[in-house]
Scaffold this active site. Structure first.
Site, PDB file in Angstrom:
ATOM      1  N   ASP A 372     -20.579  72.664 -97.937  1.00 44.78           N
ATOM      2  CA  ASP A 372     -19.517  73.122 -97.046  1.00 44.78           C
ATOM      3  C   ASP A 372     -19.638  74.606 -96.756  1.00 44.78           C
ATOM      4  O   ASP A 372     -19.712  75.031 -95.598  1.00 44.78           O
ATOM      5  CB  ASP A 372     -18.152  72.847 -97.689  1.00 44.78           C
ATOM      6  N   HIS A 373     -19.613  75.417 -97.794  1.00 44.26           N
ATOM      7  CA  HIS A 373     -19.610  76.869 -97.594  1.00 44.26           C
ATOM      8  C   HIS A 373     -20.904  77.339 -96.943  1.00 44.26           C
ATOM      9  O   HIS A 373     -20.878  78.156 -96.011  1.00 44.26           O
ATOM     10  CB  HIS A 373     -19.385  77.579 -98.926  1.00 44.26           C
TER      11      HIS A 373
END
Length: 479
Positions: A372-373
């Site tokens: 995600d990040h």
């Protein structure tokens, strides 16, 4: 400032790979350097290398855009790996009036199946309801009920039954296996749409006080994303000066704690795309936007007139940036997905299993929601590079990224880190990279952005111009 190796060392391979995927000038790679830290993001897979590379190329893309707009040379930037490690778990550091949010609901996690393991995701009420309905369980079922139901069923049968009901569960891939083909998955896809005169960005007035104007000042970003990856990208663009307007449906609930973590710097509005007036509102916003970022499954927004080609036909100079979970083709492309599910289905969970914990075979997880990040920072970098290129060539851009593409890069495209190398030395201390602010949501403790500044910058670490406000509280208009 020092490089992570020696002062005259070439850029590391992960940063070079990501910058090349972004279409960046290789000569600029020498302008980014890292300040190392020990004990951060320890894992079997090279998570720390992925994390710093994604933030590094985003920082370099921001510096490049700023130089293009000012007419100067691209400055050198440095990235602190301590800031990166802190930001990659920003949702864990968040406190709201001292309260620690719950990142995973009780029915989200790994569960034994009859022939292996299953990973479920039931953080949202509608996903929880669909999971239980698919398995024939009452609405008030708890973890013990779910565990018993899953233990009696084959993992792939659970996966397909829950998927058919609109829920979220995947069979955990065994070592060396993956539910989707990873070979050939691109990290970033970018295509230019048409030609035209260069499009200078509108100028935003320099503030007389508060944070300085950033390289994306005056850029208008329509944010149609949720959860972590997309909101991290738009949170970063807001940090760099963009006017980011997040649009949510009043029909689809969002986790208010997730918004408190990723809503910094943005405004938030609610628009019902199912209504004709809602579609007209969004199209009017697109007419004056520079960028639209979407984070839904392929085709999910098409019925609202938001298919990329349709949007670019109406607004040919727009940058359309898309994010999905499983990639843009293949039998899984249209499935819902989250970072934890992609880790489980691609074999990451099997690699990260703690073999020292016993012989039960329980899968493991990365030390952060790194897909995600990492994808979020790559998405922001791709937008920044597209803005730079549009300054010169005009025309629109269509960008596509996926969590699965980032997973493939992590597993296949970055040299594995020696086991335990990142755990050597004292544990990483996140304190220098945490801050507090008052907000309409309460007093927030949050992780500051890891985006690197030009060397010698007098402004100190960058911070957002505004805290997150209440979800959907703003008018659907540009500043």
């Amino acid at each position: 400032m020092t490089r992570s190796d020696t002062s005259d060392a070439p850029p590391d391979a992960a940063t070079t790979h990501a910058w090349t995927a972004l279409g960046g000038d290789p000569a600029l790679l020498e302008r980014v350097a890292y300040r190392p830290v020990s004990g951060a993001l320890p894992a079997r897979l090279p998570v720390a290398e992925l994390a710093r590379a994604t933030v590094g190329v985003c920082s370099l893309a921001a510096a490049e855009l700023g130089a293009r707009r000012s007419g100067g040379a691209v400055p050198a930037v440095w990235v602190d790996e301590g800031a990166v490690a802190t930001a990659f778990v920003s949702e864990r550091h968040l406190r709201i009036d001292g309260r620690k949010p719950t990142n995973f609901a009780p029915l989200s996690g790994f569960w034994r199946a009859a022939d292996g393991w299953v990973r479920t995701h039931a953080n949202y009420p509608h996903h929880r309801a669909r999971l239980l309905t698919a398995l024939g369980l009452p609405a008030d079922s708890g973890p013990d009920d779910l565990a018993a139901a899953l233990a009696a069923r084959p993992a792939r049968a659970v996966q397909e039954t829950v998927y058919a009901a609109g829920g979220l569960a995947v069979a955990v891939a065994r070592p060396g296996e993956s539910a989707i083909p990873l070979a050939g998955l691109p990290l970033i896809e970018s295509r230019r749409i048409g030609e035209g005169a260069a499009r200078p960005l509108r100028e935003a007035p320099l503030p007389t006080s508060g944070p300085r104007s950033g390289p994306a000042s005056g850029v208008r970003v329509l944010d149609l994303t949720r959860v972590i990856a997309g909101p991290v990208a738009t949170r970063t663009l807001a940090l760099l000066g963009a006017d980011v307007l997040r649009v949510d449906s009043p029909r689809l609930p969002e986790d208010p704690d997730a918004h408190a973590d990723t809503g910094f710097g943005k405004r938030s509005t609610a628009v019902d795309l199912a209504a004709p007036e809602g579609r007209r509102t969004v199209d009017a916003l697109l007419a004056d936007a520079d960028v639209v970022v979407t984070g839904y499954r392929p085709g999910a927004l098409d019925r609202f007139g938001l298919a990329p080609d349709a949007v670019l036909e109406r607004h040919p100079r727009l940058i359309v940036a898309q994010l999905c979970a499983w990639g843009w083709s293949g039998p899984w492309a249209g499935r819902r997905g989250f970072d934890s599910l992609v880790q489980a289905a691609t074999g990451i969970a099997a690699i990260e299993a703690d073999t020292d914990a016993g012989t039960d075979g329980r899968p493991g997880a990365l030390p952060a929601q790194a897909l995600d990040h990492g994808t979020g920072y790559l998405l922001a970098a791709a937008v920044l590079r597209a803005l730079t290129e549009r300054q010169e060539t005009g025309g629109g851009r269509h960008l596509r990224l996926s969590l699965a593409g980032t997973a493939s890069w992590l597993m296949r495209g970055i040299a594995p880190a020696p086991l335990g190398r990142r755990a050597d030395g004292p544990a990483h201390d996140p304190a220098p990279w945490l801050a507090e602010t008052a907000s309409d949501l309460g007093k927030l403790r949050y992780a500051r952005s890891p985006i690197g500044l030009p060397t010698g910058s007098p402004d100190g670490p960058p911070d957002w111009a505004r805290p997150p406000g209440r979800l959907g509280a703003d008018e659907p208009r540009w500043l």
